[in-house]
Enzyme design. Sequence first.
Site: not given
Length: 184
Positions: A98, A141-142, A145
């Site tokens: 990250c 992953h995004e 976030h």
Amino acid sequence: MAVKRLMYYPQDEALLRRKSLPVANLKNKRLKRLIQDLKDTLESQRGAAIAAPQIGALKRVAVAKFGQNDDAEEEPMLTLINPEIIEAGEPETGFDGCLSIPDIYTWDTPRPSWIRFRAHGEDGREIVRRLQGMDARVLHHEIDHLNGVLFLDRLRDPDELYTPVEGDDGKTKMIRLVDLRRGS
């Protein structure tokens, strides 16, 4: 070029862990500026994608460069507004890192082997697409976030975090953080 300061864990953890708000108006100057800031910031980094919370904006916006699979060519940056996963394959463990947690990596993060998602592009048009492998991992992953989730939260074993260290031979090798703490 408006490169924004990245939010870093742990000093910016409170912001990184907040859930982002959906974008209601797809055609406004603030959104265009945010998208450009995300693109400029990603362009200045060694990463495949970045989400708005990583530059301090709690909006459901990310930009990504798909084509991260071994046999693929990297695609131009794609803006994703209000992305959501429609379907997902079985989880597989694999690589994760990250921009907000620099020089810490793992090969132990479970993420879907493939995903089908829906989002709006920069032009406001709907995007529906299926991704697999590393590209699916990147988008998952995004979206994490945007939901205030860090890859550290998904680890099966926290001892499986690695960092690059230069060896006596001058070559960089990956060392487990737990081993560095033990002095080995």
